[in-house]
Design an enzyme around this catalytic site. Structure first.
Site, PDB file in Angstrom:
ATOM      1  N   SER A  99      41.681  42.000  39.369  1.00  0.00           N
ATOM      2  CA  SER A  99      41.579  40.587  39.740  1.00  0.00           C
ATOM      3  C   SER A  99      42.038  40.394  41.185  1.00  0.00           C
ATOM      4  O   SER A  99      41.426  40.931  42.106  1.00  0.00           O
ATOM      5  CB  SER A  99      42.374  39.739  38.737  1.00  0.00           C
ATOM      6  OG  SER A  99      42.182  38.362  38.966  1.00  0.00           O
ATOM      7  N   HIS A 208      38.757  33.737  36.228  1.00  0.00           N
ATOM      8  CA  HIS A 208      37.627  34.509  35.700  1.00  0.00           C
ATOM      9  C   HIS A 208      36.925  33.762  34.569  1.00  0.00           C
ATOM     10  O   HIS A 208      36.654  34.308  33.509  1.00  0.00           O
ATOM     11  CB  HIS A 208      38.089  35.897  35.270  1.00  0.00           C
ATOM     12  CG  HIS A 208      38.686  36.674  36.407  1.00  0.00           C
ATOM     13  ND1 HIS A 208      37.933  37.162  37.447  1.00  0.00           N
ATOM     14  CD2 HIS A 208      39.970  36.972  36.697  1.00  0.00           C
ATOM     15  CE1 HIS A 208      38.731  37.750  38.324  1.00  0.00           C
ATOM     16  NE2 HIS A 208      39.970  37.640  37.893  1.00  0.00           N
TER      17      HIS A 208
END
Length: 306
Positions: A99, A208
């Protein structure tokens, strides 16, 4: 190091803690320089926030992202410093980040420099925080259920709002993300389905996830104007789990990064399939080390955090 195929991996949001990087700062001149530059670039004492908190401020997305990014790159600088003293060069075959950690990997691969990367993750955090204030969201880790079962629970809970799979972290560990009402409903359903654990993460946004669509569009506009370089070290992408070797691939990856799921299991298997036989995690905590050991039991892993 040169006789092995090593990958460097960098952690994402959720690994932050008060005190991170302090021992590194005290022990390494190279690390001190990274913290000093971060403080100067941002115009406030990010280093003090990392070392002393307060925790509430460090947990805030707008601060957590540049803080983890800085600690991770200070760690890399300290390791390079020590190896240089010993006459050894760090020569990784791949870099990857989970991430937020993907932006750290971009700096490690010389796609962007430290200053641009730091400003980028600070802005990423600001945009995501802003979107999270408009649409409250969160994330939860689900342990011990198949992805198909989790997907069905998210589809059922979507009657309450947006929720879906955000991170495929390792076999048996998947993270879901979405609007709070839908997220809590999905968590209830997954507990009923027999999950070993369903843990709400210390993250104040639905990363996300399509919840972040507006933030992603604004961020993509910023990235489109940034000067990027072809990576000096191949990067393995979060969204596709594939190797990136040029600027065009990287721009495409980043345009989907805030809303697309993190394919961490696929990313690690991609590196293993290309001969990687050791992983070094650079940054706070040991989250990625644990995930990698579950993806490939017995593979050599080193965490730089105690």
């Amino acid at each position: 190091m040169s006789s092995r195929r090593i990958a460097l991996v960098f952690p994402g949001q959720g690994s932050q803690y008060v005190g991170m990087g302090k021992a590194l700062h005290d022990a390494s001149e190279a690390a001190r320089e990274v913290f000093k530059r971060a403080d100067e670039i941002l115009g406030f004492r990010l280093s003090h926030l990392c070392f002393s908190g307060p925790e509430e401020d460090l947990q805030d997305t707008i601060n957590a992202q540049p803080a983890i990014f800085t600690v991770s790159l200070a760690t890399l600088a300290a390791i390079k410093e020590k190896l240089h003293e010993a006459g050894v060069k760090l020569n990784p075959s791949f870099v990857a980040g989970h991430s937020l950690g993907e932006y750290t990997a971009l700096v490690a691969a010389n796609v962007i420099d430290f200053e641009d990367g730091l400003r980028l993750v600070r802005e990423r955090g600001r945009l995501m925080k802003e979107e999270g204030e408009k649409i409250p969201g969160g994330m939860a880790a689900v342990i011990g259920l198949d992805e198909e079962v989790i997907q069905r629970a998210c589809e059922e809970a979507s009657s309450e709002g947006i929720v879906g799979i955000a991170n495929s972290n390792s076999p048996g560990q998947i993270v879901i993300s979405g609007e709070l009402k839908a997220l809590h409903r999905a968590m209830e359903l997954l507990q009923q389905q027999g999950a070993k654990k369903v843990i709400k993460l210390p993250i104040s946004i639905a990363s996300h996830s399509p919840v972040m669509q507006r933030a992603a569009a604004q961020f993509a506009e910023i990235v489109s104007h940034m000067k990027l370089r072809d990576p000096q070290i191949p990067i393995v992408a979060n969204v596709t789990g594939q190797i990136l070797t040029n600027v065009e691939d990287i721009r495409r990856e980043l345009s989907h990064h805030i809303t697309g799921p993190v394919q961490w299991t696929k990313s690690i298997r991609e590196m293993l399939s290309h001969g990687t036989n050791g992983f070094i995690e650079l940054g706070p905590k040991r989250v990625l080390t644990g995930l990698i050991q579950r993806i490939s039991p017995g593979v050599d892993t080193i965490s730089t955090d105690s």
